[in-house]
Structure formats: C-alpha cells, structure tokens
Design a protein around this motif. Structure first.
Motif, mmCIF file in Angstrom:
data_model
loop_
_atom_site.group_PDB
_atom_site.id
_atom_site.type_symbol
_atom_site.label_atom_id
_atom_site.label_comp_id
_atom_site.label_asym_id
_atom_site.label_seq_id
_atom_site.Cartn_x
_atom_site.Cartn_y
_atom_site.Cartn_z
ATOM 1 N N CYS A 250 0.807 -1.222 0.000
ATOM 2 C CA CYS A 250 0.000 0.000 0.000
ATOM 3 C C CYS A 250 0.845 1.280 0.000
ATOM 4 O O CYS A 250 0.300 2.376 -0.001
ATOM 5 C CB CYS A 250 -0.941 0.008 1.206
ATOM 6 S SG CYS A 250 -0.093 0.173 2.790
ATOM 7 N N GLN A 251 2.148 1.138 0.055
ATOM 8 C CA GLN A 251 3.100 2.257 0.130
ATOM 9 C C GLN A 251 2.972 3.058 1.421
ATOM 10 O O GLN A 251 3.456 4.171 1.524
ATOM 11 C CB GLN A 251 2.966 3.200 -1.078
ATOM 12 C CG GLN A 251 3.722 2.731 -2.322
ATOM 13 C CD GLN A 251 3.342 1.349 -2.796
ATOM 14 O OE1 GLN A 251 2.222 1.130 -3.218
ATOM 15 N NE2 GLN A 251 4.262 0.425 -2.747
ATOM 16 N N GLY A 252 2.320 2.479 2.421
ATOM 17 C CA GLY A 252 2.216 3.121 3.729
ATOM 18 C C GLY A 252 3.491 2.933 4.535
ATOM 19 O O GLY A 252 4.342 2.098 4.212
ATOM 20 N N THR A 253 3.623 3.699 5.592
ATOM 21 C CA THR A 253 4.784 3.613 6.473
ATOM 22 C C THR A 253 4.670 2.379 7.364
ATOM 23 O O THR A 253 3.614 2.101 7.932
ATOM 24 C CB THR A 253 4.869 4.865 7.358
ATOM 25 O OG1 THR A 253 4.940 6.018 6.508
ATOM 26 C CG2 THR A 253 6.087 4.828 8.262
ATOM 27 N N LEU A 254 5.770 1.648 7.481
ATOM 28 C CA LEU A 254 5.822 0.509 8.391
ATOM 29 C C LEU A 254 6.334 0.988 9.740
ATOM 30 O O LEU A 254 7.366 1.649 9.825
ATOM 31 C CB LEU A 254 6.741 -0.581 7.828
ATOM 32 C CG LEU A 254 6.221 -1.248 6.552
ATOM 33 C CD1 LEU A 254 7.305 -2.112 5.928
ATOM 34 C CD2 LEU A 254 4.980 -2.069 6.837
ATOM 35 N N VAL A 255 5.588 0.665 10.787
ATOM 36 C CA VAL A 255 5.946 1.071 12.141
ATOM 37 C C VAL A 255 6.027 -0.166 13.035
ATOM 38 O O VAL A 255 5.479 -1.217 12.714
ATOM 39 C CB VAL A 255 4.926 2.083 12.724
ATOM 40 C CG1 VAL A 255 4.921 3.362 11.913
ATOM 41 C CG2 VAL A 255 3.545 1.484 12.789
ATOM 42 N N LEU A 256 6.708 -0.024 14.140
ATOM 43 C CA LEU A 256 6.880 -1.127 15.072
ATOM 44 C C LEU A 256 5.522 -1.632 15.544
ATOM 45 O O LEU A 256 4.672 -0.854 15.977
ATOM 46 C CB LEU A 256 7.725 -0.665 16.268
ATOM 47 C CG LEU A 256 8.248 -1.730 17.202
ATOM 48 C CD1 LEU A 256 9.111 -2.744 16.467
ATOM 49 C CD2 LEU A 256 9.051 -1.079 18.308
ATOM 50 N N ARG A 257 5.318 -2.940 15.448
ATOM 51 C CA ARG A 257 4.057 -3.547 15.867
ATOM 52 C C ARG A 257 3.998 -3.595 17.391
ATOM 53 O O ARG A 257 4.974 -3.954 18.041
ATOM 54 C CB ARG A 257 3.963 -4.968 15.298
ATOM 55 C CG ARG A 257 2.713 -5.720 15.702
ATOM 56 C CD ARG A 257 2.631 -7.066 15.026
ATOM 57 N NE ARG A 257 3.571 -8.007 15.608
ATOM 58 C CZ ARG A 257 3.649 -9.291 15.252
ATOM 59 N NH1 ARG A 257 2.877 -9.764 14.294
ATOM 60 N NH2 ARG A 257 4.525 -10.078 15.822
ATOM 61 N N PRO A 258 2.851 -3.243 17.977
ATOM 62 C CA PRO A 258 2.718 -3.351 19.433
ATOM 63 C C PRO A 258 2.843 -4.813 19.863
ATOM 64 O O PRO A 258 2.538 -5.716 19.085
ATOM 65 C CB PRO A 258 1.315 -2.825 19.732
ATOM 66 C CG PRO A 258 0.755 -2.342 18.463
ATOM 67 C CD PRO A 258 1.646 -2.761 17.346
ATOM 68 N N THR A 259 3.284 -5.014 21.069
ATOM 69 C CA THR A 259 3.409 -6.376 21.589
ATOM 70 C C THR A 259 2.244 -6.706 22.507
ATOM 71 O O THR A 259 1.564 -5.817 23.014
ATOM 72 C CB THR A 259 4.723 -6.552 22.371
ATOM 73 O OG1 THR A 259 4.732 -5.619 23.444
ATOM 74 C CG2 THR A 259 5.925 -6.325 21.484
ATOM 75 N N ARG A 260 2.026 -7.993 22.687
ATOM 76 C CA ARG A 260 1.017 -8.478 23.614
ATOM 77 C C ARG A 260 1.708 -9.336 24.652
ATOM 78 O O ARG A 260 2.450 -10.240 24.309
ATOM 79 C CB ARG A 260 0.013 -9.372 22.872
ATOM 80 C CG ARG A 260 -1.261 -8.723 22.594
ATOM 81 C CD ARG A 260 -2.224 -9.739 22.054
ATOM 82 N NE ARG A 260 -2.899 -9.098 20.946
ATOM 83 C CZ ARG A 260 -3.524 -9.697 19.982
ATOM 84 N NH1 ARG A 260 -3.566 -11.000 19.948
ATOM 85 N NH2 ARG A 260 -4.106 -9.022 19.047
ATOM 86 N N GLU A 261 1.453 -9.044 25.889
ATOM 87 C CA GLU A 261 2.026 -9.841 26.953
ATOM 88 C C GLU A 261 0.918 -10.651 27.595
ATOM 89 O O GLU A 261 -0.146 -10.121 27.900
ATOM 90 C CB GLU A 261 2.673 -8.956 28.005
ATOM 91 C CG GLU A 261 3.867 -8.184 27.487
ATOM 92 C CD GLU A 261 4.502 -7.336 28.569
ATOM 93 O OE1 GLU A 261 4.404 -7.694 29.752
ATOM 94 O OE2 GLU A 261 5.091 -6.312 28.218
ATOM 95 N N ASN A 262 1.161 -11.941 27.755
ATOM 96 C CA ASN A 262 0.196 -12.771 28.460
ATOM 97 C C ASN A 262 0.383 -12.580 29.952
ATOM 98 O O ASN A 262 1.476 -12.735 30.479
ATOM 99 C CB ASN A 262 0.376 -14.250 28.102
ATOM 100 C CG ASN A 262 -0.098 -14.534 26.698
ATOM 101 O OD1 ASN A 262 -1.025 -13.894 26.216
ATOM 102 N ND2 ASN A 262 0.525 -15.485 26.044
ATOM 103 N N LYS A 263 -0.686 -12.207 30.618
ATOM 104 C CA LYS A 263 -0.645 -11.991 32.049
ATOM 105 C C LYS A 263 -1.589 -12.983 32.710
ATOM 106 O O LYS A 263 -2.578 -13.389 32.111
ATOM 107 C CB LYS A 263 -1.072 -10.562 32.386
ATOM 108 C CG LYS A 263 -0.125 -9.526 31.837
ATOM 109 C CD LYS A 263 -0.571 -8.131 32.163
ATOM 110 C CE LYS A 263 0.396 -7.136 31.542
ATOM 111 N NZ LYS A 263 -0.029 -5.777 31.706
ATOM 112 N N PRO A 264 -1.320 -13.381 33.949
ATOM 113 C CA PRO A 264 -2.231 -14.284 34.644
ATOM 114 C C PRO A 264 -3.648 -13.723 34.662
ATOM 115 O O PRO A 264 -3.851 -12.521 34.791
ATOM 116 C CB PRO A 264 -1.663 -14.359 36.061
ATOM 117 C CG PRO A 264 -0.243 -13.916 35.927
ATOM 118 C CD PRO A 264 -0.198 -12.958 34.768
ATOM 119 N N ASN A 265 -4.599 -14.570 34.452
ATOM 120 C CA ASN A 265 -6.033 -14.225 34.455
ATOM 121 C C ASN A 265 -6.432 -13.333 33.293
ATOM 122 O O ASN A 265 -7.498 -12.742 33.324
ATOM 123 C CB ASN A 265 -6.443 -13.575 35.776
ATOM 124 C CG ASN A 265 -6.180 -14.476 36.965
ATOM 125 O OD1 ASN A 265 -6.366 -15.689 36.857
ATOM 126 N ND2 ASN A 265 -5.756 -13.907 38.054
#
Length: 61
Positions: free
Chosen positions: A42-57
């Motif tokens: 798409c010729q858009g800017t690539l930016v750092l993907r957010p991360t997901r952290e697994n947390k208890p519950n």
C-alpha cells in the motif's frame, strides 16, 4: 497478530520486533529495513508492531 513475515515468510513468533502498516501488513525487521520502512502493498509507512504480553487471568481473544 500475524506469525510470519509477508516478504520472507520467516517466523515472527521468535522475533521481538515486527513492523506493520495501517492495513496490518506485517514484516520482519530485516525486510522492513530493506524496504526502507515502506509497505510494498500500500506504500504506507511501516511502524513497530505493538506487543502483547500474556498476564495471569488475562482472557485471550
């Protein structure tokens, strides 16, 4: 979240960094650098993907 780079098909699960555009096209750090942070789809800017952290519950959707 996508688990493979769309350019080289390398696993993103083992890497800490992945990059996305506003359409969520996803690439590894090496491919992103080689493409000068520009999405080939798409010729858009690539930016750092957010991360997901697994947390208890935490409920994973």
């Amino acid at each position: 979240m996508k688990s493979a780079c769309e350019k080289c098909t390398g696993s993103l699960l083992e890497q800490k960094k992945a990059y996305i555009c506003s359409y969520e096209c996803t690439f590894c750090e090496d491919c992103t650098t080689a493409m000068a942070n520009v999405c080939p789809n798409c010729q858009g800017t690539l930016v750092l993907r957010p991360t997901r952290e697994n947390k208890p519950n935490q409920i994973n959707e």
